[in-house]
Design a protein around this motif. Structure first.
Motif, PDB file in Angstrom:
ATOM      1  N   ARG A  22       0.812  -1.215   0.000  1.00 55.31           N
ATOM      2  CA  ARG A  22       0.000   0.000   0.000  1.00 55.31           C
ATOM      3  C   ARG A  22       0.846   1.266   0.000  1.00 55.31           C
ATOM      4  O   ARG A  22       0.414   2.302  -0.497  1.00 55.31           O
ATOM      5  N   PRO A  67      -2.484   2.683  -4.195  1.00 51.71           N
ATOM      6  CA  PRO A  67      -1.263   1.970  -3.801  1.00 51.71           C
ATOM      7  C   PRO A  67      -0.034   2.625  -4.418  1.00 51.71           C
ATOM      8  O   PRO A  67      -0.090   3.154  -5.532  1.00 51.71           O
ATOM      9  N   LYS A  68       1.086   2.567  -3.696  1.00 55.39           N
ATOM     10  CA  LYS A  68       2.289   3.294  -4.111  1.00 55.39           C
ATOM     11  C   LYS A  68       2.678   3.004  -5.557  1.00 55.39           C
ATOM     12  O   LYS A  68       3.013   3.921  -6.318  1.00 55.39           O
ATOM     13  N   PRO A 119      -1.722  -6.439  -5.920  1.00 55.10           N
ATOM     14  CA  PRO A 119      -2.459  -6.669  -4.672  1.00 55.10           C
ATOM     15  C   PRO A 119      -3.376  -7.881  -4.816  1.00 55.10           C
ATOM     16  O   PRO A 119      -3.891  -8.150  -5.915  1.00 55.10           O
TER      17      PRO A 119
END
Length: 248
Positions: free
Chosen positions: A19, A28-29, A61
């Motif tokens: 995240r 998300p990064k 993810p």
């Protein structure tokens, strides 16, 4: 007759399931925009820029693999490099293992790269891949430290921490990615090294625990990790300079 050596084939695994809370609220990064393009896309292009890399496996993810696949389909990626998106796990270590599980049998070496290092130059990728191809079981790009480092005794957040040692700076390196591995060695590390807490954040450290040798090749200043908002500002500046001078 002795068996002929297997053809050498290199794949890159990019764990992008985190995240990235230190970068602030939002996507998300790995999906944050850098110069109008998600950092993950920059990272994939950086791996694909190396002629050594024929496949990039993106570990998304757990509940976002379809979203990431759609995102990548919407951006131009080098045609000569295949890519694959697989769902990741709860930790980086688990996500890397799932990425390894998705590799074709023909892959002989693996580069593991942080999605949050979107601007690593192709020269660094090539140097890591070449060192593995030349026989090193594990290779990390790294830079000498500019700052003096202190070892401390941890305290609660905000409390002064006593210094217990000052390591010799000349013997230390700041490690970057991609980290390169002989596939069999990295898979053995994931089978052997027990996951503790949030799992290993450094695949080379897992290989070290096997007792296998790890070597360092020169890293690059532009391969820094985008972790905090100031890093994103710096990355935008580097990208703008590249576009101005190199047509990147």
């Amino acid at each position: 007759m002795s068996e002929e050596p297997r053809p050498h084939r290199t794949a890159a695994v990019i764990p992008a399931a985190g995240r990235g809370v230190r970068l602030g609220p939002g996507a998300p990064k790995a999906l944050r925009a850098l110069g109008g393009t998600p950092m993950l896309v920059h990272a994939i292009r950086a791996m694909a820029a190396s002629r050594a890399v024929s496949l990039v496996v993106v570990v998304a993810p757990p509940d976002g693999a379809a979203e990431v696949k759609n995102l990548l389909d919407a951006h131009a990626l080098p045609e000569r490099t295949d890519y694959l998106v697989v769902p990741g796990g709860e930790t980086r270590q688990e996500s890397v293992r799932l990425g390894l599980d998705a590799l074709p049998e023909a892959v002989t070496s693996v580069l593991v790269h942080d999605a949050a290092r979107p601007l690593v130059p192709v020269e660094t990728v090539d140097a890591v891949a070449e060192a593995v191809r030349d026989g090193a079981p594990a290779v990390v790009p790294a830079l000498p430290l500019a700052d003096t480092v202190k070892q401390v005794e941890p305290r609660a957040k905000g409390e002064p921490e006593p210094v217990v040692a000052t390591p010799e700076r000349a013997l230390l390196r700041a490690v970057q990615t991609p980290q390169g591995f002989d596939r069999a060695t990295l898979e053995r590390a994931h089978r052997t090294v027990e996951q503790v807490g949030e799992g290993a954040t450094d695949c080379a450290g897992m290989v070290e625990r096997l007792g296998a040798p790890v070597v360092v090749v020169p890293g690059h200043e532009e391969a820094f990790k985008v972790t905090r908002p100031l890093d994103l500002v710096l990355a935008e500046a580097v990208l703008a300079r590249r576009r101005l001078t190199d047509g990147f």
